[in-house]
Design an enzyme around this catalytic site. Structure first.
Site, PDB file in Angstrom:
ATOM      1  N   GLU A  67      -4.242 -10.959   4.612  1.00 53.77           N
ATOM      2  CA  GLU A  67      -3.551 -10.343   5.736  1.00 53.77           C
ATOM      3  C   GLU A  67      -2.271 -11.111   6.041  1.00 53.77           C
ATOM      4  O   GLU A  67      -2.133 -12.285   5.662  1.00 53.77           O
ATOM      5  CB  GLU A  67      -4.454 -10.374   6.978  1.00 53.77           C
ATOM      6  CG  GLU A  67      -5.708  -9.547   6.841  1.00 53.77           C
ATOM      7  CD  GLU A  67      -5.409  -8.090   6.549  1.00 53.77           C
ATOM      8  OE1 GLU A  67      -4.768  -7.439   7.363  1.00 53.77           O
ATOM      9  OE2 GLU A  67      -5.817  -7.605   5.486  1.00 53.77           O
ATOM     10  N   ILE A 114     -13.049   1.439  -2.289  1.00 58.75           N
ATOM     11  CA  ILE A 114     -14.437   1.938  -2.327  1.00 58.75           C
ATOM     12  C   ILE A 114     -14.570   3.085  -1.310  1.00 58.75           C
ATOM     13  O   ILE A 114     -14.251   2.892  -0.146  1.00 58.75           O
ATOM     14  CB  ILE A 114     -15.444   0.829  -1.938  1.00 58.75           C
ATOM     15  CG1 ILE A 114     -15.262  -0.421  -2.804  1.00 58.75           C
ATOM     16  CG2 ILE A 114     -16.878   1.344  -2.018  1.00 58.75           C
ATOM     17  CD1 ILE A 114     -16.141  -1.607  -2.367  1.00 58.75           C
ATOM     18  N   LYS A 146      -7.158  -0.797   9.627  1.00 60.83           N
ATOM     19  CA  LYS A 146      -8.492  -1.089  10.198  1.00 60.83           C
ATOM     20  C   LYS A 146      -8.403  -1.660  11.600  1.00 60.83           C
ATOM     21  O   LYS A 146      -9.224  -1.364  12.463  1.00 60.83           O
ATOM     22  CB  LYS A 146      -9.254  -2.042   9.278  1.00 60.83           C
ATOM     23  CG  LYS A 146      -8.525  -3.340   8.962  1.00 60.83           C
ATOM     24  CD  LYS A 146      -8.111  -3.418   7.529  1.00 60.83           C
ATOM     25  CE  LYS A 146      -7.061  -4.493   7.325  1.00 60.83           C
ATOM     26  NZ  LYS A 146      -6.865  -4.886   5.961  1.00 60.83           N
ATOM     27  N   GLU A 186     -10.096   6.373   5.294  1.00 58.17           N
ATOM     28  CA  GLU A 186     -10.952   5.821   4.230  1.00 58.17           C
ATOM     29  C   GLU A 186     -10.485   4.436   3.777  1.00 58.17           C
ATOM     30  O   GLU A 186     -11.302   3.547   3.507  1.00 58.17           O
ATOM     31  CB  GLU A 186     -10.948   6.783   3.028  1.00 58.17           C
ATOM     32  CG  GLU A 186     -11.785   6.342   1.862  1.00 58.17           C
ATOM     33  CD  GLU A 186     -13.275   6.271   2.181  1.00 58.17           C
ATOM     34  OE1 GLU A 186     -13.883   7.311   2.405  1.00 58.17           O
ATOM     35  OE2 GLU A 186     -13.827   5.144   2.226  1.00 58.17           O
ATOM     36  N   ALA A 210      -6.279  19.614  -4.900  1.00 60.52           N
ATOM     37  CA  ALA A 210      -5.994  19.973  -3.507  1.00 60.52           C
ATOM     38  C   ALA A 210      -5.733  21.467  -3.337  1.00 60.52           C
ATOM     39  O   ALA A 210      -5.884  22.005  -2.250  1.00 60.52           O
ATOM     40  CB  ALA A 210      -4.791  19.174  -3.013  1.00 60.52           C
ATOM     41  N   LYS A 269     -13.517  -4.026  10.071  1.00 60.95           N
ATOM     42  CA  LYS A 269     -14.145  -3.068   9.154  1.00 60.95           C
ATOM     43  C   LYS A 269     -15.607  -2.809   9.531  1.00 60.95           C
ATOM     44  O   LYS A 269     -16.084  -1.672   9.475  1.00 60.95           O
ATOM     45  CB  LYS A 269     -14.050  -3.608   7.719  1.00 60.95           C
ATOM     46  CG  LYS A 269     -12.609  -3.729   7.233  1.00 60.95           C
ATOM     47  CD  LYS A 269     -12.514  -4.590   5.981  1.00 60.95           C
ATOM     48  CE  LYS A 269     -11.076  -4.755   5.519  1.00 60.95           C
ATOM     49  NZ  LYS A 269     -10.922  -5.785   4.482  1.00 60.95           N
ATOM     50  N   GLY A 276      -1.225 -10.750  -2.844  1.00 59.07           N
ATOM     51  CA  GLY A 276      -1.085  -9.618  -1.926  1.00 59.07           C
ATOM     52  C   GLY A 276      -2.397  -9.162  -1.312  1.00 59.07           C
ATOM     53  O   GLY A 276      -2.490  -8.070  -0.760  1.00 59.07           O
ATOM     54  N   VAL A 289       0.834  -1.209   0.000  1.00 53.77           N
ATOM     55  CA  VAL A 289       0.000   0.000   0.000  1.00 53.77           C
ATOM     56  C   VAL A 289       0.870   1.262   0.000  1.00 53.77           C
ATOM     57  O   VAL A 289       0.585   2.227  -0.717  1.00 53.77           O
ATOM     58  CB  VAL A 289      -0.969  -0.009   1.207  1.00 53.77           C
ATOM     59  CG1 VAL A 289      -1.853   1.235   1.183  1.00 53.77           C
ATOM     60  CG2 VAL A 289      -1.841  -1.268   1.182  1.00 53.77           C
ATOM     61  N   GLY A 338     -11.057  -1.093   1.043  1.00 50.37           N
ATOM     62  CA  GLY A 338      -9.987  -0.632   0.148  1.00 50.37           C
ATOM     63  C   GLY A 338     -10.337   0.599  -0.661  1.00 50.37           C
ATOM     64  O   GLY A 338     -10.493   1.692  -0.109  1.00 50.37           O
TER      65      GLY A 338
END
Ligand code: HSE
Length: 436
Positions: free
Chosen positions: A190, A136, A105, A129, A33, A205, A187, A14, A134
């Site tokens: 967990e 969404i 999470k 978020e 931004a 979650k 990947g 990530v 992930g």
């Protein structure tokens, strides 16, 4: 205007995706931004420089606290995962007056109450978020897009690995362990894959979604969690024959007595859109009193989809840097002093319908005994199906669908059924939801 300076903790799946998305979409991100966003300091024990173009222009350390304590850093992005040292790093970042973005999470579900209180005290934002489903934007949807609604319930496929395993079992009759190994190689799984298959990841979650939907403190310990490892291919096949699919769902519902918070395999009608969400994809169905049902679908894991959510949070935080902390969107959707003490219900208090698979002796009077027990418990049968015995077999599988009943009452009935000498194996019970 000066660029916003990001400290990135983690350059793995990530973290690497986040670095690459920030770089490749830099111009568009800056237009959105209002400022450039630049990674100035990163922490990683090991990483692949060849996969991270431009990482040579960033100071990289193996000590994450160096990043958190760097006075130049405005936003700390925690993508290490796990409980510790993630908790200590996030709390230290807040203490140093930095905003935090995290995909963690487990950290939010277990320590979110403490972290949000600290952030509130310091007037900084903790954005998360990427912690649920992930890529969404479900947190944005529940917290902001649906803010007008009284949310009635949420049901979600919120673990891609588990959904991938159930899908492959159904479509290809593949072996559980082999499919899990593939999810790990891709990947998605967990670090400890029991978190995926035993529902702990989904419970993290769901705990977060329930707090956002109902304005209750995070209560991971109260979440009922049951995995998919006991599902047998015959249950998948019987469910199909009855017009259902088995999905590993996180369900949270507000009732007059309290909040249901539960993760378990569930039979859902195959004609529901969410029943057709396959592979590693995630989907979350939210029922609001004004909007009705809304469904959010997309990739729930993976490098770039998760980075999509992380970077959106970085942009959001950048936009709010100059705003009054009192006017920001509250961490848990409701103002912190307006959280409710509505209890989370024990599983025995939850009302749901059931699929039961029994293994019984094939002889006269067996069905009467079983229906007698269910009838005495006030449990109404919707459908019953006796399968053909195999060649030379004296035992047969008996599959039933019941109407809704309180789980405590069903537990007692199952115990009485299992005590019968004609019942030769533990009862397989899967909850059934219509999601209407
Ligand atoms: N292990 C998780 C999944 C990753 O399979 O969905 C995203 O949280």
């Amino acid at each position: 205007m000066e660029p916003v300076k990001v400290g990135l903790l983690g350059l793995g799946t990530v973290g690497g995706g986040t670095f690459n998305v920030l770089r490749r979409n830099a111009a568009e991100i800056s237009r959105r931004a209002g400022r450039d966003i630049r990674v100035v300091h990163a922490a990683a024990r090991q990483y692949d420089p060849a996969a991270l173009e431009g990482i040579d222009q960033v100071q990289v350390t193996d000590d994450a606290f160096e990043v958190v304590n760097n006075p130049e850093v405005d936003i700390v992005v925690e993508l290490i995962g796990g409980y510790s040292p993630a908790r200590e790093l996030v709390l230290q970042a807040i203490e140093n007056g930095k905003h935090v973005v995290t995909a963690n999470k487990a950290l939010i579900a277990l320590h979110g109450n403490e972290i949000f209180a600290a952030a509130q005290e310091k007037g900084v934002t903790v954005a998360f978020e990427a912690a649920v489903a992930g890529g969404i934007p479900i947190i944005k949807a529940v917290r902001e897009g649906l803010a007008a609604n009284h949310i009635e319930w949420i049901a979600g496929i919120i673990n891609g690995t588990g959904n991938f395993i159930l899908t492959e079992m159904r479509d290809k009759g593949r072996d559980f362990a082999e499919v899990l190994a593939e999810a790990q190689a891709l990947g998605y799984a967990e670090a400890d894959p029991t978190f995926d298959v035993e529902g702990i990841d989904a419970a993290h979650k769901l705990t977060i979604l329930a707090s956002l939907a109902f304005g209750i403190p995070l209560q991971f310990d109260a979440c009922y969690t049951e995995g998919i490892s006991k599902i047998e291919p015959q249950d998948v096949a019987y469910a199909e024959e009855l017009g259902y699919r088995i999905k590993h769902l996180g369900i949270t519902r507000k009732t007059g007595r309290g909040v249901e918070l539960r993760v378990h395999p569930t039979l859902i009608p195959e004609r529901r859109l969410i029943a057709n969400v396959d592979g590693v994809m995630n989907a979350v169905l939210v029922q609001g009193d004004a909007v009705g049902p809304t469904l959010y679908y997309g990739a729930g894991a993976g490098s770039l989809p998760t980075a999509s959510a992380v970077v959106a949070d970085i942009i959001d935080v950048t936009r709010t840097l100059t705003t009054d902390p009192g006017n920001r969107v509250p961490h848990l959707a409701f103002q912190p002093d307006e959280l409710s003490d509505l209890p989370v219900l024990e599983m025995a208090q939850v009302v749901t319908a059931y699929y039961l698979r029994l293994t019984v002796e094939d002889r006269p009077g067996v069905l009467a005994k079983l229906t007698g027990i269910l009838g005495d418990a006030g449990i109404s049968i919707e459908a019953i199906k006796q399968q053909e015995p195999g060649e030379g077999e004296t035992q047969v599988p008996l599959v039933m669908l019941t109407h809704t009943v309180e789980e405590g009452r069903m537990n007692d009935a199952i115990a009485a059924i299992e005590a019968l000498d004609v019942v030769t194996a533990p009862v397989m019970r899967i909850r059934v939801e219509q999601l209407q």
